[in-house]
Design a protein around this motif. Structure first.
Motif, short mmCIF file in Angstrom:
data_model
loop_
_atom_site.label_atom_id
_atom_site.label_comp_id
_atom_site.label_asym_id
_atom_site.label_seq_id
_atom_site.Cartn_x
_atom_site.Cartn_y
_atom_site.Cartn_z
N MET A 1 -61.00 -41.26 -126.98
CA MET A 1 -60.17 -39.49 -126.59
C MET A 1 -61.01 -38.84 -127.09
SD MET A 1 -60.96 -36.75 -128.90
CE MET A 1 -59.08 -35.84 -129.37
N ALA A 2 -60.76 -37.76 -125.34
CA ALA A 2 -61.44 -36.60 -124.39
C ALA A 2 -60.68 -35.10 -124.90
CB ALA A 2 -61.52 -36.89 -123.69
N ARG A 3 -60.56 -34.01 -125.47
CA ARG A 3 -59.98 -33.29 -125.90
C ARG A 3 -60.71 -32.45 -124.39
NH1 ARG A 3 -63.01 -33.73 -130.34
NH2 ARG A 3 -61.70 -34.03 -131.97
N PRO A 4 -59.62 -31.43 -124.82
CA PRO A 4 -59.31 -30.79 -122.92
C PRO A 4 -60.43 -29.85 -123.09
CG PRO A 4 -56.55 -30.16 -123.83
CD PRO A 4 -58.12 -31.44 -124.94
N ASN A 5 -60.53 -29.31 -121.59
CA ASN A 5 -61.79 -28.30 -121.81
C ASN A 5 -61.46 -26.87 -122.47
OD1 ASN A 5 -63.76 -29.75 -120.47
ND2 ASN A 5 -63.00 -28.77 -118.04
N PHE A 6 -62.10 -26.59 -122.34
CA PHE A 6 -61.11 -24.48 -123.84
C PHE A 6 -60.89 -23.83 -122.87
CE2 PHE A 6 -66.29 -25.96 -125.85
CZ PHE A 6 -65.42 -25.95 -127.30
N TRP A 7 -61.58 -23.94 -121.85
CA TRP A 7 -60.68 -22.07 -120.32
C TRP A 7 -59.43 -23.02 -120.40
CZ3 TRP A 7 -59.90 -17.45 -119.99
CH2 TRP A 7 -59.52 -17.22 -119.08
N ASP A 8 -59.35 -24.67 -120.26
CA ASP A 8 -57.99 -25.20 -119.65
C ASP A 8 -57.19 -24.75 -121.21
OD1 ASP A 8 -58.65 -25.71 -117.04
OD2 ASP A 8 -59.47 -27.43 -117.51
N SER A 9 -56.98 -24.96 -121.60
CA SER A 9 -56.34 -24.97 -123.03
C SER A 9 -56.24 -23.62 -123.71
CB SER A 9 -57.12 -25.93 -123.87
OG SER A 9 -58.11 -25.76 -124.75
N MET A 10 -56.81 -22.62 -123.00
CA MET A 10 -56.76 -21.04 -124.14
C MET A 10 -55.29 -20.40 -123.82
SD MET A 10 -58.95 -20.15 -125.61
CE MET A 10 -59.44 -22.38 -125.91
N PRO A 11 -54.55 -20.12 -124.01
CA PRO A 11 -53.31 -19.36 -123.88
C PRO A 11 -53.33 -18.32 -123.39
CG PRO A 11 -53.24 -18.87 -126.41
CD PRO A 11 -54.65 -19.79 -126.40
N TYR A 12 -53.66 -17.81 -122.21
CA TYR A 12 -54.36 -16.86 -120.62
C TYR A 12 -53.69 -16.97 -120.25
CZ TYR A 12 -57.02 -18.75 -117.44
OH TYR A 12 -57.19 -19.77 -116.29
N SER A 13 -53.30 -16.07 -119.32
CA SER A 13 -52.42 -16.12 -118.07
C SER A 13 -52.67 -13.86 -116.71
CB SER A 13 -51.09 -15.87 -117.63
OG SER A 13 -50.87 -15.06 -118.95
N TYR A 14 -53.40 -15.01 -116.43
CA TYR A 14 -53.15 -14.03 -115.25
C TYR A 14 -52.37 -13.86 -113.54
CZ TYR A 14 -57.98 -14.04 -116.04
OH TYR A 14 -59.81 -14.35 -116.86
N THR A 15 -51.58 -12.80 -114.26
CA THR A 15 -50.72 -12.55 -112.76
C THR A 15 -50.67 -11.75 -112.27
OG1 THR A 15 -48.82 -13.23 -114.57
CG2 THR A 15 -47.56 -12.45 -113.01
N HIS A 16 -50.67 -11.72 -110.74
CA HIS A 16 -51.39 -10.38 -109.66
C HIS A 16 -50.35 -10.90 -108.99
CE1 HIS A 16 -55.20 -11.13 -110.58
NE2 HIS A 16 -55.36 -12.01 -110.86
N THR A 17 -49.40 -9.22 -109.30
CA THR A 17 -48.20 -9.44 -108.17
C THR A 17 -47.78 -8.79 -106.99
OG1 THR A 17 -48.02 -6.71 -109.03
CG2 THR A 17 -46.73 -8.36 -110.40
N ASP A 18 -49.19 -8.33 -106.76
CA ASP A 18 -49.36 -7.98 -105.35
C ASP A 18 -49.54 -9.51 -104.67
OD1 ASP A 18 -51.46 -8.36 -106.83
OD2 ASP A 18 -53.06 -7.09 -105.91
N ASP A 19 -50.38 -10.15 -105.46
CA ASP A 19 -50.26 -11.44 -104.04
C ASP A 19 -49.96 -12.46 -104.69
OD1 ASP A 19 -53.22 -10.37 -103.03
OD2 ASP A 19 -54.30 -10.62 -104.78
N GLU A 20 -48.79 -12.29 -105.65
CA GLU A 20 -47.78 -13.14 -105.72
C GLU A 20 -47.89 -14.22 -106.73
OE1 GLU A 20 -44.20 -13.46 -103.16
OE2 GLU A 20 -43.52 -11.60 -103.76
N GLU A 21 -48.85 -14.50 -107.19
CA GLU A 21 -49.94 -15.56 -108.14
C GLU A 21 -50.61 -15.39 -109.25
OE1 GLU A 21 -53.63 -15.76 -105.47
OE2 GLU A 21 -54.48 -14.53 -107.25
#
Length: 921
Positions: free
Chosen positions: A682-702
């Motif tokens: 097996m291979a565990r996911p990369n740390f950053w990919d599996s963290m419970p984070y989110s950036y929501t940029h309302t001005d760029d709608e992304e």
């Protein structure tokens, strides 16, 4: 977490066992019937891994790392004892065993490769013999590099040493090898250990280990395991690399050696230097104490001259579409002064024949002082008259000024205790690593506007502007815009405890054993970066105030003008902060959004049995791993850098997998093995990919978010290999391998379907469907009596099918990231009359570095060939003089977007030369 108590309990139990090992010899049962030590006749050096058998019986074993062997429970009688070892003559003698008697028999083996007037060169062959013998006698598929072989190639660090092994590719940083990948899989799917103990992760986002931090001068050998056994960690789809440090019992007569070297790079200012010192001795009344120590230092002055391009759809002033026009060009001149420090120490205590203890520490530290000068052309900030003519564009001159520190340290204690026929092994280890930029990384930018330029060689590897149209280097036109300041701080620790039990057990076989064990591993990793933008509020500030003297022209032919005086700017920046000077704007997306905390606890148990039926050896086993994860990240919503909301999210989850393992080795002839294996890894996911984070940029709608519910990739593996060992220290082998990888991870772009941000673009790591990877691997290593030899291998991999799953629209990908379709090595060798020389060619096929939103935006690293050379002259007194040269053909690193005529990056790093001496006595 639920396993915390179990971890503490197990650590206490294993620590108690360590005490028991020291004090419990009186509990041992009757000793072995036949025992002894196996050495090489000429030097007296120990021979680990020798096959020892009583002919026509089930009694057989292999000598341990200290050259000792023991055959337990042999009935009284007369026997013929036979010993075999690659590169040595077979040994045979008569042995008589009486009731209750222990027979002590020291054995000396004669080398097959003794040639007239080549006593010095024999030391090199002896090291290769030990490595090939370990490979031959292993029940699984592996490659082994000896210390002598590591030194024989002109490689500067551990990553570059590993590129010589079949199936291994490396990623380079400013010309130096850094990360390794195996058998067509990404670097994060390769596990790295030191003396069998997991190395900590210093990388900020993923599970790759920076092998340019670990010095090859510390190593006595490298094991590259391509097929795992159940007693190994399962997170190694590509394979596992174990870096071995020196043991005093490798050479009981003691060793003292040191190395001094200097060098130069063809395009860099400054010189290289390196030095190392190693000492080992065996002491004690019964020569039962082994002590070894090593220190090393290396300093390199490297330069990278490169240009980078960015492409995108544009439109001319006349309204004509320009698909994938050149939007941005950067020319960079990067000077890196890198210092590396390493130290290792090991104390081995052979309490008696039944009890051993081993204490070790390995530490490596790396400083990278970078001065990167950048000239950037913002084509997309001007008006496109055509695809090759732009008016009113913007120019940017910037600087990367930073000192990066990395450290990796591993402490371990291990022991063996024998109770009659039962062998108990234990180990405790802790490994830590960090990456820091303690003084901050400064990136000031000065801009100039209103330039008209033409693009030339747009379809070549290094697109450029036409200097005949306008002079772009007038520093008085470049006005200060912004300073980006960043502090990095990523740390990780891995604590582990293991307990293994091995006991002879026959299943209607000639010989066999049962091995069982448990392991608890705890990881803690956190990132706490800080980043700010600084604006200037004083009088106008121009680049001319911070320029150095003279213009800089890169090896690619670009004139980037006068460079920054980075010391002058850094001093001015720190002296003028506050009202009327530099004013800070905190990067909330980084300071609030990027820190994370990851805890992982893995409890595992396994059982495996190895049985021999005549010429057939069979391994059957199973491993179970129970994973508890505790991840914390931030959910950040911003509008043009203003924080709308910031909440912490914690996700706790568990998963468990079972990994079956079945392997066969059939001895076709005494020198030929036929191997087959089915394993699961097996291979565990990369740390950053599996963290419970989110950036929501309302001005760029992304939205950019992690995925804490990513599952690890799981692979079912099939391997088949034929290997024939040649009489004068050599091997010819060929095989095929197949991997069916489920739930592999990749980053994809989608659209938010519901909620308050419906319709926003989303970038997130997801689980794919299935990928089927197949490969062919061949190798040939041989030395002739004439002194000439060859070292060659070739690996071909092909993705038979790939399903990205339902979370992406891409259905046109037929490769895995970092999958090199072709890898190969060819070295021509001459070893005779005190001369050792190698001309080595390393070949890397092209590979995908990044999956884009479409095939046009997939980034590829082009194929490359590197030619290296080494020459060594050996004297009778242990002195060696060496000369080494790397990248003689000045190969460039070239990346492109979609097609080879759309350049993404073009890197020139030059040739490197080193010369020096090694002295052993």
């Amino acid at each position: 977490m639920r396993q915390k108590f179990a971890v503490r309990l197990t650590y206490a139990g294993v620590a108690a066992l360590a005490v028991f090992v020291c004090a419990g010899a009186a509990l041992a049962q009757a000793g072995p019937s036949v025992q002894g030590t196996i050495t090489e006749t000429e030097s007296g050096a120990l021979l680990p891994g020798a096959e020892v058998a009583l002919q026509d019986t089930q009694f057989r074993t292999r000598s341990g790392s200290d050259g000792r062997y023991r055959l337990d429970g042999v009935p009284a009688g007369d026997y013929t004892l036979v010993v075999t070892y690659v590169g040595f003559e077979d040994f045979e003698t008569s042995v008589t065993v009486a009731d209750g008697e222990t027979v002590a028999l020291a054995i000396e083996l004669d080398a097959r490769y003794e040639f007239e007037e080549e006593i010095v060169v024999q030391a090199v062959r002896f090291g290769q013999s030990k490595a090939l013998n370990e490979q031959k006698e292993a029940v699984n598929i592996k490659n082994v590099l000896s210390e002598e072989q590591i030194q024989s190639f002109p490689d500067l660090n551990t990553a570059e040493v590993l590129q010589r092994v079949a199936g291994i590719g490396i990623q380079r940083d400013s010309g130096e090898g850094r990360f390794v990948s195996m058998r067509g899989t990404p670097s994060a799917m390769t596990n790295v250990t030191v003396n069998g103990h997991q190395v900590g992760y210093s990388n900020t986002e993923n599970r790759m280990v920076e092998l340019d931090v670990i010095s090859a001068a510390q190593l006595s050998g490298i094991e590259v395991t391509k097929v795992l056994t159940p007693d190994m960690d399962a997170d190694s789809i590509g394979g596992s690399i174990n870096l071995k440090t020196r043991s005093a019992f490798d050479q009981p007569d003691g060793v003292t050696n040191f190395t001094l070297g200097v060098g130069d790079n063809s395009i860099a200012d400054g010189t290289h230097s390196r030095s190392s010192f190693n000492y080992s001795t065996v002491a004690g009344a019964n020569r039962n104490l082994g002590f070894s120590i090593g220190i090393n230092f290396a300093s390199t002055a490297a330069e990278r001259h490169n240009n980078e391009q960015r492409w995108g759809d544009r439109e001319t002033v006349g309204g004509a579409d320009l698909p994938l026009a050149l939007r941005n060009s950067e020319v960079q001149f990067s000077a890196n002064n890198r210092d590396r420090y390493g130290a290792n120490a090991r104390l081995e205590v052979r309490i008696d024949d039944d009890n051993k203890l081993d204490f070790s520490v390995v530490q490596n530290y790396r400083e990278d002082d970078q001065d990167r000068q950048i000239t950037r052309v913002r084509w997309d900030r001007g008006d496109y008259i055509s695809a090759t003519e732009v008016e009113g564009l913007r120019l940017v001159k910037s600087l990367h000024d930073r000192l990066e520190e990395q450290e990796s340290t591993t402490y371990s204690v291990a022991g063996e205790h024998r109770l009659g026929l039962t062998l108990l092994d234990f180990s405790l280890s802790t490994s830590s690593a960090f990456t820091k930029k303690p003084d901050g990384q400064l990136r000031p930018e000065f801009q100039a506007r209103g330039y008209d330029l033409d693009i030339i060689d747009v379809g070549g590897k290094a697109p450029r502007w036409d200097p005949a149209r306008m002079d772009i280097h007038g520093s008085e036109a470049f006005e200060f815009d912004i300073v980006d300041e960043k502090y990095e701080d990523t740390t990780s620790t891995i604590d582990a405890a293991t307990l293994d039990i091995t006991r002879p057990m026959l299943w209607d076989s000639d010989s066999g054993e049962l091995k069982m064990g448990i392991k608890l591993r705890k990881l803690h990793k956190e990132r706490a970066d800080l980043r700010s933008r600084w604006r200037w509020r004083g009088d106008d500030l121009f680049l001319s105030q911070f320029e150095g003297t003279g213009s800089t022209i890169t090896e690619g032919g670009y004139n980037i003008g006068r460079v920054y005086n980075r010391e002058a700017f850094r001093s001015f920046f720190y002296a003028n902060q506050g009202p009327g000077g530099f004013e800070e704007q905190v990067r909330n997306d980084v300071n609030l959004g990027e820190p994370y905390d990851a805890e992982e606890e893995v409890a595992s148990a396994y059982a495996m049995s190895t049985q021999e039926y005549g010429r057939l050896t069979m391994l059957m086993g199973i491993r179970a791993e129970f994973n508890d994860l505790d991840y914390t990240g931030a959910n950040l919503v911003v509008n043009d850098d203003d924080v709308i909301s910031n909440t912490q999210e914690n996700v706790v989850r568990s998963y468990r997998f079972v990994y079956p393992n079945l392997q066969f080795r059939f001895r076709v002839t005494p020198e030929t093995n036929l191997r087959a294996a089915y394993t699961r890894s097996m291979a565990r996911p990369n740390f950053w990919d599996s963290m419970p984070y989110s950036y929501t940029h309302t001005d760029d709608e992304e939205i950019i978010r992690g995925n804490p519910y990513l599952d690890p990739a799981v692979s079912d593996n099939l391997d088949f290999l034929v290997e024939h060992f040649l009489p004068n220290v050599g091997i010819i082998s060929g095989g095929v391998f197949y991997k069916s990888i489920n739930d592999f991870n990749f980053v994809t772009a989608t659209t938010q379907r519901d909620g308050p941000f419906a319709g926003f673009d989303v970038e997130q790591a997801v689980n794919g469907g299935n990928a089927e990877l197949m490969g062919i691997e061949v190798a040939w290593e041989q030395q002739w009596e004439s002194g000439f030899g060859i070292y060659a291998n070739y690996t071909y991999t092909d993705v038979m099918s790939i399903d990205l799953g339902e979370q992406t629209d891409r259905d046109d990908i037929d490769v895995l990231p970092e999958q090199r379709e072709r890898l190969g090595n060819l070295a021509l060798i001459y070893e005779k009359n005190r001369v050792l020389t190698r001309l080595a060619l390393n070949m890397n096929g092209r590979w995908m570095t990044e999956v884009g939103e479409s095939a046009d935006f997939d980034e590829w690293n082009d194929s490359a060939m590197y030619l290296d050379y080494s020459f060594t002259y050996l004297f009778d007194n242990g002195l060696e003089l060496f000369l080494q040269a790397n990248n003689l053909t000045e190969e460039v690193v070239y990346l492109y977007l979609g097609v080879g005529s759309r350049s993404s990056e073009h890197n020139i790093t030059g040739r490197t030369f080193n010369a020096g001496m090694r002295w052993s006595f």
